[in-house]
Design an enzyme around this catalytic site. Structure first.
Site: not given
Length: 403
Positions: A82, A147
Site C-alpha cells: 500500500d 502498513e
C-alpha cells in the site's frame, strides 16, 4: 547512462510496472498487486501463497525459496504493497505513471516508500537464482497490506496467524528511509507510539459567567504540561548533535474537539496528542505522569492511551555478536564498503510487530545520496540508486541466508 539503457533494463521495467499499480489509500485495491506478484513468482519459479489473516480485502502474499536446510529458522524479506494518498495537482509527473526523466529519476508514489524495496528483493533473488546460488536457510519474501494506516489488517494480523508461524522466521528485513548523505541508516528499534486522548469534563453554562472548573481551564493546564515536556525534548535534540529524531520523545497536539456555539461554555473538550516515546522512556511512568497532570488540572478527565499500535515495549534487535544475523548483515555492508549508522526508527513500521513476537528485525532501504521524499509530492528514486540497491541486497541476502 542514457534513458534508453535504463528503460531497457529488465529490473527497471519490473519496478516501473509495479509502481503503476495504484494500491493507494483510502481504499486500496490489492488484487492487481497480487496478480503482478503471481507473474513474478512464475518467472522466478518460486511457490507463492496468498493469505487473508484479517479479511478478504487485505491479502498477504508470500513467495518462498526453500533452503538446503529447511528446518533452520528462515529469513523474511518484508515489504508493504500500500501507498499513501496523492494530490496529483502538486506533482510534475503523474503519480502512478512511473515516468523516467532524462536524469534517470523514476517518479511515482511508492518509489521510495516502499515498492522499491519489495522489487529489489525479487531482483536480487532473480540474480542469485540465475547464478546457481543456494543457501542454508529458506527465504520468504512477503508483501503485506495496510502498513500505511497502522498495519492492523496486515502484519499485525499476520504475525498472530498459523500461516505466519508455519514460516518459522528467525530474522526479518524491512524498510528504512532514504538518506541525503553517503551514509546508510540501519534501524534496530522503534519508538513506542501512543495516541493520548484527554476527554476533559467541566462546568457548563453561559459564556458571560466566570464559572470554576471549566473544561477550557483544565485543557489549558494539560496543554501547558505537554508543551513543557515537548520543549525539553526539543532542547535535548538541539544540544546534542549526535542525537537523531528517533532518540527523543516527540509530542504534538493533533486534534481538539468540543463546544456547540460561541456563547456556551462546553461540558466536554477532547484533545489528542501524537506521542512517540523514545526507547529510554519508562512507559508506565509516562502514563502515570499524564494521569497525575489530569488530577492536578482539576479532575473529571478521562485519559485514553492509544490503539492497537500501542504494543508493549520490546527489546531492540541486538547489534552485536550475540545475533548471527546482525553479524552477517554487517559483514555484507563492510564487504561492500558501505557506511552505515544505527538508528531508532522515528515512525512506525511492520518491524514492531515482528519484534513483538520475539524475532530480530532490521530496517534498511539502500537509498543513500537521495532526498527523503516518502509521502511527499514528486516522490522519486533514481534508476542507478535502485540498481545499486539490488546489488547491495544480493550480498546481504546471501550472507543472512547462510548465517
Amino acid at each position: 547512462m542514457s534513458t534508453n539503457v535504463w528503460e531497457a533494463n529488465e529490473e527497471i521495467q519490473f519496478f516501473r510496472e509495479y509502481l503503476r499499480i495504484p494500491s493507494v489509500h483510502p481504499n486500496p485495491d490489492y488484487e492487481p498487486c497480487v496478480e503482478f506478484l503471481k507473474s513474478q513468482a512464475s518467472a522466478l519459479d518460486l511457490p507463492i501463497r496468498i493469505c487473508y489473516p484479517a479479511n478478504e480485502k487485505n491479502p498477504v502474499v508470500v513467495l518462498t525459496w526453500e533452503g538446503l536446510q529447511p528446518d533452520l529458522p528462515s529469513v523474511l524479506l518484508n515489504s508493504h504493497m500500500d501507498v499513501v494518498p496523492v494530490f496529483p495537482e502538486k506533482w510534475s509527473h503523474p503519480p502512478f505513471g512511473a515516468e523516467l526523466d532524462e536524469k534517470g529519476r523514476i517518479f511515482a508514489r511508492g518509489s521510495q516508500d516502499m515498492k522499491c524495496v519489495g522489487m529489489q528483493y525479487l531482483a536480487a533473488i532473480r540474480a542469485l537464482k540465475r547464478s546457481g546460488s543456494r543457501f542454508k536457510r529458506t527465504i520468504h519474501i512477503s508483501f503485506v497490506p495496510d502498513e500505511e494506516v497502522g498495519g492492523k489488517l496486515g502484519m499485525h494480523a499476520f504475525v498472530s496467524s498459523q500461516d505466519f508461524r508455519s514460516l518459522n522466521i528467525g530474522f526479518s528485513l524491512d524498510e528504512g528511509i532514504a538518506s541525503p548523505t553517503p551514509e546508510f541508516p540501519v534501524f534496530f528499534a522503534e519508538r513506542s507510539v501512543r495516541r493520548v486522548i484527554f476527554k476533559i469534563g467541566g462546568s457548563a453554562g453561559h459564556g458571560l459567567l466566570l464559572m470554576p472548573n471549566t473544561a477550557g481551564e483544565k485543557f489549558s493546564y494539560i496543554l501547558e504540561k505537554m508543551m513543557e515536556f515537548r520543549s525539553a525534548q526539543v532542547r535535548r535534540l538541539e544540544d546534542n548533535p549526535e542525537l537523531q529524531i528517533g532518540d527523543v520523545t516527540t509530542i504534538n497536539l493533533t486534534t481538539v474537539a468540543g463546544g456547540v456555539q460561541s456563547n456556551v461554555v462546553p461540558p466536554l473538550l477532547t484533545a489528542c496528542f501524537d506521542c512517540r516515546l523514545s526507547i529510554d522512556i519508562d512507559i508506565s511512568e509516562f502514563h502515570a505522569t499524564l494521569l497525575r497532570w489530569s488530577e492536578e488540572a482539576g479532575g473529571d478527565i478521562e485519559v485514553e492511551f492509544g490503539t492497537f499500535q500501542s504494543t508493549p515495549r520490546v527489546p531492540p534487535t541486538a547489534t552485536n555478536d550475540s545475533n548471527p544475523f546482525w553479524v552477517a548483515f554487517k559483514r555484507a555492508t563492510d564487504d561492500l564498503g558501505l557506511s552505515i549508522k544505527l538508528q531508532v526508527f522515528p515512525g512506525g513500521t511492520d518491524s514492531r510487530f515482528i519484534r513483538h513476537v520475539g524475532i530480530p528485525a532490521l530496517g534498511f532501504s539502500p537509498m543513500n545520496n537521495t532526498p527523503v521524499l516518502l509521502h511527499d509530492h514528486d516522490e522519486y528514486l533514481h534508476a542507478d540508486t535502485y540498481l545499486k540497491g539490488v546489488e547491495t541486497y544480493i550480498k546481504i541476502i546471501a550472507n543472512v541466508a547462510n548465517a
